[in-house]
Each structure stands twice: as C-alpha cells, then as structure tokens.
Scaffold this motif. Structure first.
Motif, short mmCIF file in Angstrom:
data_model
loop_
_atom_site.label_atom_id
_atom_site.label_comp_id
_atom_site.label_asym_id
_atom_site.label_seq_id
_atom_site.Cartn_x
_atom_site.Cartn_y
_atom_site.Cartn_z
N UNK A 138 17.97 30.45 8.51
CA UNK A 138 17.29 29.33 7.85
C UNK A 138 15.96 29.03 8.53
N UNK A 139 15.00 28.61 7.70
CA UNK A 139 13.70 28.24 8.24
C UNK A 139 13.41 26.76 7.91
N UNK A 140 12.57 26.10 8.73
CA UNK A 140 12.17 24.69 8.55
C UNK A 140 10.82 24.62 7.84
N UNK A 141 10.74 23.69 6.88
CA UNK A 141 9.44 23.47 6.24
C UNK A 141 9.29 21.96 5.97
N UNK A 142 8.05 21.51 5.68
CA UNK A 142 7.75 20.08 5.54
C UNK A 142 7.19 19.79 4.15
N UNK A 143 7.69 18.65 3.59
CA UNK A 143 7.24 18.23 2.25
C UNK A 143 6.58 16.85 2.37
N UNK A 144 5.39 16.66 1.77
CA UNK A 144 4.71 15.36 1.77
C UNK A 144 5.40 14.40 0.80
N UNK A 145 5.67 13.20 1.26
CA UNK A 145 6.26 12.15 0.43
C UNK A 145 5.40 10.88 0.55
N UNK A 146 5.47 10.02 -0.48
CA UNK A 146 4.76 8.73 -0.44
C UNK A 146 5.76 7.59 -0.64
N UNK A 147 5.46 6.45 -0.06
CA UNK A 147 6.28 5.27 -0.27
C UNK A 147 5.38 4.02 -0.22
N UNK A 148 5.88 3.00 -0.88
CA UNK A 148 5.13 1.73 -0.94
C UNK A 148 5.64 0.82 0.17
N UNK A 153 0.85 -1.19 0.00
CA UNK A 153 0.00 0.00 0.00
C UNK A 153 0.90 1.25 0.00
N UNK A 154 0.30 2.35 -0.36
CA UNK A 154 1.04 3.61 -0.41
C UNK A 154 0.85 4.36 0.91
N UNK A 155 1.97 4.78 1.47
CA UNK A 155 1.93 5.49 2.77
C UNK A 155 2.47 6.91 2.58
N UNK A 156 1.73 7.90 3.10
CA UNK A 156 2.16 9.30 3.00
C UNK A 156 2.83 9.74 4.30
N UNK A 157 3.95 10.44 4.14
CA UNK A 157 4.66 10.94 5.32
C UNK A 157 5.32 12.28 4.97
N UNK A 158 5.75 13.03 6.02
CA UNK A 158 6.36 14.35 5.80
C UNK A 158 7.85 14.30 6.05
N UNK A 159 8.56 15.05 5.19
CA UNK A 159 10.01 15.15 5.31
C UNK A 159 10.36 16.58 5.72
N UNK A 160 11.14 16.70 6.76
CA UNK A 160 11.56 18.03 7.25
C UNK A 160 12.75 18.53 6.43
N UNK A 161 12.62 19.80 5.97
CA UNK A 161 13.70 20.39 5.17
C UNK A 161 13.99 21.81 5.66
N UNK A 162 15.16 22.31 5.32
CA UNK A 162 15.54 23.68 5.70
C UNK A 162 15.87 24.49 4.45
N UNK A 163 15.53 25.77 4.49
CA UNK A 163 15.86 26.65 3.38
C UNK A 163 16.24 28.04 3.93
#
Length: 846
Positions: free
Chosen positions: A482-492, A450-460
C-alpha cells in the motif's frame, strides 16, 4: 358652531376687545402677547407627512413622483442624523442645514441629484461626516399644496437590529401629522407588517397604506397555459391580504384606513414624459385624494384644539377681570384667582426635578450598556469555538434590546408628564413641535465564516505489474503493498477575527445610536422647558400687570360683558355669570356676598352697571351653594341628623381650607385663618341661610390647635382631609386619635387637593384613596364632599358612592347616565370625558 369659525379671525376679535377704549395697555399686555404667539405658531404651521417603509419599498421613487422630478437617490440610505423634507415653493431650491446652524443653498444647475446624493447617501457621507442636520427641498411643481411637506425616512430594516423599527417609528411618527406606510405587492411578511402597524397605532396618527409595485403584477396561469387569475384579480387578492392585516391590528380605526395600490415608477416616468395615460395607471392621484381627505379631517381636529385653547384663555382672563372687579368691592376672590398660578409653578418645579432624575437614569443606563458590552467583548476575545461565539453574540443583542426598552420606558414616562403640563399651561403640541431628528444607525452582528483548505491522508493498493512481478519484488524486499497519498479538502470554519471585529463595531455603533437618541430627546426637552418657562414668566407678568387695572370699574364690567358675548356667540359657551333662566328661578338677593354698605358707596359706578356684574357673580355663587346644599341635605337624611338640636363641626388641618369650604357652601367667610384661637363659633346673626342655620351651634376647628373632645359631643363632623398627601393623612389620623372621634360620631369626609388628580387625569385614583381611607378609619363615611369651586367633582363622587361596583361596562355606562340625568348643568364635554375615565378606573379596581 365651530365649523363656521376661523380661529385666526376669532383670535383677532379677542385682540380687538383687549385693545378697547379705556383699557390700559399694560393691563392686558401679556394677554395680547399670548395671542400674538398663538398667531405666529398657527400661521407658520405646515402639515407634515411621514413616508415609512422597509428598504426598497419605493419610498424615494414615490417622493420623486410627488416632486415631479427624479431628484432623490433611489438606492440611497439616508444618513442617521439627516431628515429629508420636500414641499411646494415659489422657486426650485435646496436648503442644506448643518448642525452648526449654517445653511447652504442650492439653486439652478447646482440643485441636482448628484449634489443631494453627496449629503443624503450613506456611501458619500458615511457616519454623517459633513455634519448635516436637515435637507429641505422645494419645488414649484410639487403635487401637494396647502403648506404640506413630505418627510423621507430610512428604511425600517436599514438598521439590522431586532426592534430597530421602534427607534425609527418612535422618533419619526410623533413629529408628523399623517403617516404613509409603504409596503409592496411582493411576498413581504404579513406578521412584520402587522407589528409595524401596531407601533404606528400607538402614536394615534392617521395612516394611509400604499401597496407599491403594481407594475410588477402579472396574471396567474394554469399548467396548461390558460389564465387562472387576471392581473386585476391578482391585484385585488393582494389588496385583500393588506386589509386582512389591518383588521388584525390592535387599533380598530385601521380597518377604515385607505389602501391604495400604485406604481411609483410609473408616476416618475409619467411626469418625465408628460404621459397622462401612464399617470392615470400609476394611481398616484388616488393617493393625493386620500392625503387631502385626511388633511381635512385633521384640519377640523386642529381647529377644535385651537378653539379650545382660546376658550381656556378667555376663561382665565375673565376670571382675573372678575377678581379685579371684586377687589374694588373688598372681596377675597382675587386671592383665589391667583392660586392657579402657584399650582402651575409647583407643577413646573416638580416636572423639572423629574426631568433631572430621568436624565440621570439615562446616563446611568448608558454607563451600564458600556460596561456590559466591555465584559462580553472581553469574553469573546478569549473564545474561538462557534457555539460559544454565537452565545456571546446573542447576549450582546439581548443587552442592546433590554437597554433600548429601558431607555424608551424612561422617555415615555417623561413625555407623558410633559404633555400633562402643557395641557395645564393651556399649550398645545403645536407650541413644541420639533423639526430635527437623529435617527440611529447600526448593523446586526453576524458570525462570519470562511473556507479552510486542508489535506487528508489516504492509502491505496499499489499496482501488481505485468504477471505480478512488482508485487513479487515488494515481497522479496519487504516493501508494503500500500502507498500513502494526500487529498485536498475544504471546510467552513468561523472567521474568529472578523466576527470579533463585527461585534465590536456593533457595540460601538449601538452606543453611538443610544447617545444620539438621548441627545436628541435632551435637546427637545430643553426646547419644551423653554416654552413652559416662557409661559410661566408671562403668567407672572400677568399677575404684576393687574396693578395697572382700569380706575373706572365700568371699563372692567364692559370687558367682562364683551368676553361673555363672544363666548356665547362663537363658542356656544353658556355664561357662568349671566344665565337668565336660572336667575328667574333663584331670584338672588342683593348683597348676597355680604359687602358692607360703606364699601359700596366708595365705588364710583353707575347703578345699572353695578347691578349687572354683581348679579352675574352672585348668581354663580348661589348656584354653587344650591348644589352643595342638596348634597349636604342628602347626607343629613342618610344619617338622620336632628338639625334642630345637634352641633355641626368642621374639623381640619388647614385653616384656609376650612374657611374656603364654609364659604363655598354658605357664601359666608368666618375667617378662622385670621383667628388666634384654634376654633371659632359661627355667630347666629351671620346671615347664613339654608340647612346649616338649623343647627344650634356651628364650630370651625383647627385640629393643630388646642381644643377638647367635649366640643365634638352630639355633633355631625365634616372632616377635611388632603387626599393627595394620602400617607401623611393616614399618619395624622393615627397620631391624633381621629379614629375614636369619627367612630363615635356621624361624619362625612371633605376631600382637598382634588385638582392634583384632575390635572393628571387620575380622578379615579383619588376616589380609591378615599375608600381606602374610610376602611383605615374603620367606619364608612356618609358619602363625601369635594372642597373645590366646581360642584361637578362632588357630584361625581356622590354618584360613585351610589353604586356597588362589579367591574363591567354596563355599570360604568349606567353611572354616567345617572350623572348626566341628575346633574345636567354641571356636565361639560371635558367633564364627560373625565367621568368616563373615572368610572372605568374604579370599576376595574373592584
């Protein structure tokens, strides 16, 4: 001769003879009952054609075309326990047979595709909830006539498990007469087709290869748009692929199997629209021609098998009638004729015991499968890692595959023994044909994801602002640039819950499938046992009925003469008791069987009739004695026995066998079995003629009694051994010091119980045991004799002893040629088949 005989009419002629004037009805009642059963079986037998192929190969569409209407659901997957058959009938109707035995009939508008789909479609009848056993469809416009029914089957890949084809093919193919294997013009796996064909070949059934979907064939074009291969050329290329596969098959006869390219779809459309041109293009007419040709070939085989059954029955009846005739004259032939019944009873008893043991093993295997599945599912419940789940899934499939092979191994062995027993009882596969099949259904387990969605923490980096004022402000306040932001990722990821559920369902379905398989075979074995039991009861009643034999011996003599007459006329069987040519050569003496004159005077029979039957019987015995004496003469020459002064000894463990052997080679029965002593001397005035009367003394010794070694001094010994009880024979030789006796005297082994091997088709094994026994004794036997009424077996062993075996086809053929050239009158077609297998067995063993 056989080609011109109608087996039903021939059967009627036999019935007419048995119903002749003066023959008591009770005397031949069981024989007439046997003939009546054969008539019923033969007249109701249909030709069954099984349609086999992978899912979506067009099986249902093809059957619809043959039924002349679109009736079977094309997308349906037949339920596991349902057999769908179609045939020609006087009216259009469907018979729905339930497992309870109740039947539902559909006619007129009720007989439609929707109603059939209700029972035959897995979606409408999941897990066979309606408990349907079989669906029989009849159509007046069915295209194949002559009592032919087409049997539909689930797609070979409908079950998902590796090896699923074996379960389907093992149950469907043995129950049909011809197999239509449906493949397609699409790029199916050649290797897979070859695998399926090899499994069909194992059942030795005629096969017709059908390549469906020629309506989908298109010409091949070059990159420039020009035709590279026409539609016809593409079709021929695809056909060559199939013929190439057939040539790779293990069975050479497949190379001659017809390959027909057709369009089932065009066939259905042509029938519905009455379009003759489209019908011709469908090529279904070619399939009908191939079926008709295969059926004609099979008809000849079926006729041959039926006539062989009648021949054996006539032989059995004649043997009993002759024994009854001899009983009037005080002979002991009657007791010998009944030995076969005891043999059959013992074989049947042994088979029933084997059957019980086999099904106990099957039950044990079922329990082991359940236990192993339970353990593996327990491990799976505590696992979530993908590789571990895959490993456990593989173990589950391996358990299923291994257990399936073990089940089939047990069943195959049992069926082989059953077929041997049917042959011994003079029954054919027609007598035990089964119509109901339980085809198992299960799906292959998978690892679900199944596909699972999760967030990845990044800095810019933050913006600096106009003239860098924001950056300056952050510097003053100590804030980070620098500020922190989150990106949605999916994995099987593995869907653990669904995967576990799927594997559990797989295990449950496989257990149910094996249960259905075993239940089906148990049901068929019960039916087979019933057929065998009924035949054994009939034979018992035949034995009892002999007390009702005609009081006038002339009637029995006439009965024997009429049977031999139709044997010669219709089956081209030479009379065993009336060969005129041999009679002239041998000129048999009257009263050769040593009947007393006062016994003869008590029989009220015309002299002409007595002389006829008496000479027939005398001739058979005399012919046998001549063969045995020729073998014995060869043995004596090899050992340089001086028959003028030596003693001849017959030594054995069984008094009756010793008596029988002496009677077979001399025509004189000394009756050691009735003596109180362990040995008897054959009187010099016994009337023995031939080689044996040249000895000074002939002793018949029961080895179990009291006798001494002095009686064996200066003797030639015929040592009688039970070759079937090989272990016991070795033990007796060791315990009673026979090695010393045989190593100090010339001897020849006389083998008992050869029929045990002959009935099982293992004569070669008997010969190998005989040679092993010679090595065990420590001194080679001077050839051997076989204690059997038929001298053929002695001839077979005699020829085998002439060859020093170097495994190879050339020597086998040379041995058979030597056998047929020297013993022509002993060799029948069945004997020739036995000899071929015999020499092949002993050749491989050396």
């Amino acid at each position: 001769m056989e080609k011109n005989i109608d087996e039903i009419k021939f059967l009627s002629k036999i019935e007419g003879i048995l119903k002749g004037q003066g023959i008591p009805s009770d005397y031949v009642k069981m024989d007439l009952d046997w003939l009546k059963k054969r008539r019923i079986v033969w007249e109701r037998s249909n030709w069954r054609i099984g349609v086999v192929g992978i899912t979506s190969s067009g099986k249902s569409t093809l059957i619809n075309a043959l039924c002349s209407e679109d009736i079977l659901p094309k997308e349906a997957r037949p339920t596991s326990g349902i057999l769908v058959s179609c045939k020609k009938g006087n009216e259009r109707k469907a018979t729905i047979i339930k497992k309870s035995g109740k039947k539902e009939y559909l006619k007129g508008e009720e007989f439609n595709r929707k109603k059939i789909s209700r029972y035959a479609d897995e979606q409408n009848n999941p897990q066979n909830k309606y408990q349907i056993d079989e669906i029989c469809l009849e159509f007046p416009e069915f295209l194949i006539e002559g009592g032919v029914e087409i049997v539909d089957s689930p797609g070979l890949d409908a079950f998902g498990l590796e090896g699923h084809e074996e379960i389907t093919l093992r149950q469907l193919v043995p129950s049909v007469d011809i197999v239509i294997y449906l493949t397609t013009t699409k790029a199916n796996s050649d290797k897979r087709n070859l695998n399926i064909l090899n499994k069909i070949a194992a059942e030795n059934k005629p096969i017709i290869i059908v390549q469906n979907f020629i309506d989908c064939i298109e010409p091949e074009y070059t990159t420039g748009g020009r035709i590279r291969r026409s539609r016809e050329e593409v079709a021929q290329r695809l056909k060559r692929r199939v013929t190439g596969i057939l040539e790779e098959s293990k069975d050479q006869k497949f190379s001659k199997a017809p390959v027909i390219q057709l369009s089932a779809l065009w066939g259905v459309e042509a029938v519905q629209s009455d379009d003759k041109e489209l019908w011709d293009s469908s090529n279904i007419a070619q399939l009908l021609e191939a079926v008709d040709k295969s059926r004609k070939i099979l008809k000849g085989d079926r006729k041959h098998n039926r006539l062989e059954q009648l021949r054996k029955q006539l032989e059995d009846m004649k043997e009993r009638f002759i024994a009854d005739y001899e009983e009037y004259k005080g002979s002991q032939v009657s007791g010998q004729a009944l030995q076969k019944l005891q043999e059959k009873k013992e074989k049947f008893k042994s088979f029933c015991k084997l059957e019980e043991q086999s099904f106990a093993r099957l039950d044990s295997l079922k329990d082991n499968v359940i236990k192993n599945f339970k353990e593996l599912m327990g491990k799976m419940r505590h696992s979530s890692e993908e590789n571990r789940l895959k490993s456990l899934g593989k173990e589950i499939k391996n358990v299923a595959r291994k257990s399936q092979d073990q089940f089939f191994d047990i069943i195959d062995r049992l069926v082989e023994k059953e077929n041997q027993l049917f042959k011994l009882f003079n029954l054919s596969l027609e007598d035990k044909r089964f119509s109901n099949l339980d085809l198992p259904s299960y799906n292959e387990p998978q690892i679900y994801k199944k596909t699972k969605t999760y967030q990845v923490e990044k800095k810019r980096k933050k913006k600096s602002g106009l003239l860098g004022w924001r950056k300056l402000k952050r510097k003053v306040t100590g804030e980070s640039d620098y500020e922190t932001y989150y990106v949605d990722r999916t994995k099987t990821v593995v869907d653990v819950r669904k995967t576990r559920r799927e594997h559990k369902s797989y295990c449950d379905n496989f257990k149910n499938a094996i249960k259905k398989l075993v239940d089906n075979w148990e049901r068929q074995r019960v039916q087979a046992r019933k057929v065998l039991s009924e035949e054994l009861q009939r034979l018992e009643q035949v034995k009892v009925a002999r007390k009702n034999k005609p009081q006038d011996i002339k009637i029995i003599a006439d009965l024997i003469a009429k049977i031999e007459e139709i044997e010669g006329k219709y089956l081209n069987v030479k009379s065993k008791f009336g060969n005129k040519e041999l009679s002239k050569k041998l000129k048999p003496e009257k009263n050769k069987l040593n009947f007393e004159e006062d016994e003869l005077t008590e029989i009220k029979v015309e002299r002409k009739e007595y002389q006829l039957v008496s000479q027939l019987i005398d001739l058979a015995y005399l012919k046998r004695q001549i063969y045995f004496n020729s073998f014995i003469n060869g043995i004596f020459k090899d050992t340089e026995v001086e028959t003028k002064k030596d003693r001849l000894v017959l030594l054995g463990q069984d008094r009756q066998e010793i008596d029988n052997f002496f009677w077979r080679i001399t025509g004189y029965r000394p009756k050691l079995e009735d003596s109180q002593d362990a040995f008897i001397k054959v009187p010099t005035n016994s009337g023995i003629k031939g080689l044996l009367n040249k000895f000074n003394e002939i002793l018949l010794i029961d080895a179990n009694g009291n006798w001494n070694l002095d009686q064996l001094e200066n003797s030639f010994i015929f040592f009688l051994v039970d070759i079937h009880q090989y272990g016991l024979t070795q033990k007796q030789i060791s315990e009673k010091n026979y090695k010393f006796i045989l190593n100090n005297n010339p001897y020849s082994l006389v083998l008992q119980s050869i029929n045990e091997y002959s009935n099982e088709g293992n004569l070669g094994e008997a010969y190998l045991y005989y040679k092993d026994l010679c090595q065990f004794i420590g001194k080679e036997s001077h050839k051997c004799l076989v204690n059997d009424n038929d001298p053929f077996y002695t001839a077979l062993f005699y020829i085998a002893d002439l060859f020093s075996w170097q495994a190879g086809i050339g020597e086998e053929q040379k041995a058979i040629k030597t056998l047929t050239e020297n013993f022509t009158e002993l060799i029948s077609s069945s004997h020739l088949e036995e000899a071929g297998k015999f020499f092949k067995t002993i050749s491989k063993a050396n």
